[in-house]
Design a protein around this motif. Structure first.
Motif, PDB file in Angstrom:
ATOM      1  N   ALA A   5      54.902 -68.290 -45.948  1.00 58.64           N
ATOM      2  CA  ALA A   5      55.842 -67.682 -44.785  1.00 58.64           C
ATOM      3  C   ALA A   5      56.529 -68.351 -44.325  1.00 58.64           C
ATOM      4  N   SER A   6      57.856 -67.687 -45.572  1.00 59.80           N
ATOM      5  CA  SER A   6      60.000 -68.277 -44.881  1.00 59.80           C
ATOM      6  C   SER A   6      60.255 -67.455 -45.315  1.00 59.80           C
ATOM      7  N   ALA A   7      61.324 -67.060 -44.997  1.00 62.75           N
ATOM      8  CA  ALA A   7      62.279 -66.605 -45.753  1.00 62.75           C
ATOM      9  C   ALA A   7      63.049 -67.330 -46.355  1.00 62.75           C
ATOM     10  N   SER A   8      63.576 -68.807 -46.675  1.00 61.67           N
ATOM     11  CA  SER A   8      64.042 -69.673 -47.186  1.00 61.67           C
ATOM     12  C   SER A   8      64.415 -69.901 -48.589  1.00 61.67           C
ATOM     13  N   PRO A   9      65.473 -69.161 -49.175  1.00 65.22           N
ATOM     14  CA  PRO A   9      65.323 -69.158 -50.919  1.00 65.22           C
ATOM     15  C   PRO A   9      65.158 -70.404 -51.066  1.00 65.22           C
ATOM     16  N   ARG A  10      65.616 -71.908 -50.181  1.00 64.59           N
ATOM     17  CA  ARG A  10      65.412 -73.307 -50.436  1.00 64.59           C
ATOM     18  C   ARG A  10      64.128 -73.762 -50.379  1.00 64.59           C
ATOM     19  N   ARG A  11      62.895 -73.321 -49.539  1.00 64.45           N
ATOM     20  CA  ARG A  11      61.579 -73.742 -49.407  1.00 64.45           C
ATOM     21  C   ARG A  11      61.319 -72.980 -50.571  1.00 64.45           C
ATOM     22  N   ARG A  12      61.348 -71.448 -50.577  1.00 65.85           N
ATOM     23  CA  ARG A  12      60.869 -71.220 -52.015  1.00 65.85           C
ATOM     24  C   ARG A  12      60.907 -72.379 -53.410  1.00 65.85           C
ATOM     25  N   GLU A  13      62.204 -72.897 -53.466  1.00 63.26           N
ATOM     26  CA  GLU A  13      62.424 -73.334 -54.980  1.00 63.26           C
ATOM     27  C   GLU A  13      61.883 -75.054 -54.804  1.00 63.26           C
ATOM     28  N   LEU A  14      61.633 -75.313 -53.728  1.00 62.97           N
ATOM     29  CA  LEU A  14      60.885 -76.394 -53.252  1.00 62.97           C
ATOM     30  C   LEU A  14      59.800 -76.529 -53.435  1.00 62.97           C
ATOM     31  N   LEU A  15      58.760 -75.271 -53.394  1.00 64.47           N
ATOM     32  CA  LEU A  15      57.616 -75.178 -53.634  1.00 64.47           C
ATOM     33  C   LEU A  15      58.056 -74.910 -55.601  1.00 64.47           C
ATOM     34  N   THR A  16      58.595 -74.301 -55.437  1.00 61.75           N
ATOM     35  CA  THR A  16      58.304 -73.836 -57.408  1.00 61.75           C
ATOM     36  C   THR A  16      58.429 -75.798 -58.456  1.00 61.75           C
ATOM     37  N   GLN A  17      59.043 -75.656 -57.477  1.00 60.36           N
ATOM     38  CA  GLN A  17      59.587 -76.576 -58.200  1.00 60.36           C
ATOM     39  C   GLN A  17      57.585 -78.224 -58.034  1.00 60.36           C
ATOM     40  N   ALA A  18      57.318 -78.155 -57.120  1.00 63.85           N
ATOM     41  CA  ALA A  18      56.048 -78.583 -57.067  1.00 63.85           C
ATOM     42  C   ALA A  18      54.897 -77.879 -58.210  1.00 63.85           C
ATOM     43  N   ALA A  19      55.394 -76.844 -58.499  1.00 67.40           N
ATOM     44  CA  ALA A  19      54.829 -75.745 -59.972  1.00 67.40           C
ATOM     45  C   ALA A  19      53.523 -75.426 -59.231  1.00 67.40           C
ATOM     46  N   LEU A  20      53.801 -74.949 -57.855  1.00 67.62           N
ATOM     47  CA  LEU A  20      52.498 -74.146 -56.925  1.00 67.62           C
ATOM     48  C   LEU A  20      53.120 -72.957 -57.575  1.00 67.62           C
ATOM     49  N   ASN A  21      51.526 -71.846 -57.284  1.00 67.57           N
ATOM     50  CA  ASN A  21      51.582 -71.062 -57.489  1.00 67.57           C
ATOM     51  C   ASN A  21      51.112 -70.028 -56.239  1.00 67.57           C
ATOM     52  N   PHE A  22      52.593 -68.850 -55.848  1.00 69.52           N
ATOM     53  CA  PHE A  22      52.574 -68.227 -54.339  1.00 69.52           C
ATOM     54  C   PHE A  22      53.302 -67.103 -54.188  1.00 69.52           C
ATOM     55  N   THR A  23      53.176 -66.406 -53.256  1.00 72.44           N
ATOM     56  CA  THR A  23      53.978 -65.262 -53.142  1.00 72.44           C
ATOM     57  C   THR A  23      54.649 -65.662 -51.365  1.00 72.44           C
ATOM     58  N   VAL A  24      55.808 -64.985 -51.363  1.00 72.16           N
ATOM     59  CA  VAL A  24      56.453 -65.133 -50.377  1.00 72.16           C
ATOM     60  C   VAL A  24      55.989 -63.967 -49.595  1.00 72.16           C
ATOM     61  N   GLU A  25      56.372 -63.687 -48.054  1.00 74.76           N
ATOM     62  CA  GLU A  25      56.030 -63.432 -47.208  1.00 74.76           C
ATOM     63  C   GLU A  25      56.578 -64.135 -45.758  1.00 74.76           C
ATOM     64  N   SER A  26      57.823 -63.374 -44.915  1.00 73.07           N
ATOM     65  CA  SER A  26      58.583 -64.053 -43.527  1.00 73.07           C
ATOM     66  C   SER A  26      57.772 -63.240 -42.630  1.00 73.07           C
ATOM     67  N   ALA A  27      57.665 -64.074 -41.552  1.00 76.30           N
ATOM     68  CA  ALA A  27      57.009 -63.646 -40.138  1.00 76.30           C
ATOM     69  C   ALA A  27      58.382 -63.167 -38.896  1.00 76.30           C
ATOM     70  N   ASP A  28      58.105 -62.058 -38.789  1.00 79.59           N
ATOM     71  CA  ASP A  28      59.739 -62.153 -37.500  1.00 79.59           C
ATOM     72  C   ASP A  28      59.001 -62.254 -36.129  1.00 79.59           C
ATOM     73  N   LEU A  29      59.399 -63.715 -35.837  1.00 81.44           N
ATOM     74  CA  LEU A  29      58.451 -64.177 -34.606  1.00 81.44           C
ATOM     75  C   LEU A  29      60.024 -64.453 -33.485  1.00 81.44           C
ATOM     76  N   ASN A  30      59.738 -64.203 -32.347  1.00 81.07           N
ATOM     77  CA  ASN A  30      60.812 -64.625 -31.397  1.00 81.07           C
ATOM     78  C   ASN A  30      60.919 -65.852 -31.223  1.00 81.07           C
ATOM     79  N   GLU A  31      61.802 -67.001 -31.803  1.00 79.32           N
ATOM     80  CA  GLU A  31      62.231 -68.793 -32.099  1.00 79.32           C
ATOM     81  C   GLU A  31      62.449 -68.923 -30.859  1.00 79.32           C
ATOM     82  N   ASP A  32      62.673 -68.276 -30.254  1.00 80.29           N
ATOM     83  CA  ASP A  32      63.205 -69.520 -28.485  1.00 80.29           C
ATOM     84  C   ASP A  32      62.262 -70.574 -27.831  1.00 80.29           C
TER      85      ASP A  32
END
Length: 196
Positions: A5-32
């Protein structure tokens, strides 16, 4: 089935580096920040909220054979009690980098795994020490555009590495996702599902 649950390309790269199979979706939330909310509580809450939002979207697809796990993460840079998110513009990036210059700060990442059994969450903390940065160097760095979409206005894996002589803790946490801690959390979530 694993969803990040993240739009971060860095997080995507790190999970890929860890050899995990996953899909990506981001949640649009108020982050205040909530009133009187500390940094650790803040990143942990947002990680849970992001993962829960995506879980809620897909819960009807959760099957016993391939249970759904959603991993959420949120990272903040904290210097002298100031929580530094992503800068809103170049002037904000300059302010953040001047605040970090010549000091040690903390990078906190909230992690959450949400399954049909509920949410489990943790916070990883890494201490990062910066050398003193000349104003001209800050201006040159901002001109690259790199700081503008990064918490604390810097990327340890990029140009800013030249100012970081020392860290204490997980390097990957500073990039955006502590891999070993994430794998441990996912294992715990999967074990909880296996026991159900």
């Amino acid at each position: 089935m694993l969803i990040l649950a993240s739009a971060s390309p860095r997080r995507r790269e790190l999970l890929t580096q860890a050899a995990l199979n996953f899909t990506v979706e981001s949640a649009d939330l108020n982050e205040d920040l909530l009133p009187d909310e500390g940094a650790a509580a803040y990143v942990q809450r947002l990680a849970v909220e992001k993962a829960q939002a995506i879980w809620n979207r897909h819960q009807s697809h959760d099957s016993g054979g391939d249970p759904l796990i959603v991993i959420g993460a949120d990272t903040a840079v904290v210097s002298e009690s100031n929580i530094l998110g992503k800068p809103v513009n170049a002037a904000d990036a300059r302010r953040m980098l001047q605040l970090l210059s010549g000091r040690t700060h903390a990078v906190l990442t909230g992690l959450a795994a949400v399954t049909r059994k509920g949410a489990i969450s943790e916070v990883e903390i890494t201490q990062v020490t910066f050398d003193v940065i000349k104003d001209s160097e800050i201006d040159a760095y901002i001109a690259t555009g790199e700081p503008l979409d990064k918490a604390g206005a810097y990327a340890i894996q990029g140009y800013a590495a030249r100012w970081i002589p020392r860290i204490e803790g997980c390097y990957f946490n500073v990039v955006g996702l502590p891999i070993a801690r994430t794998i441990s959390l996912l294992d715990e979530a999967a074990a909880g599902l296996a026991g159900s």
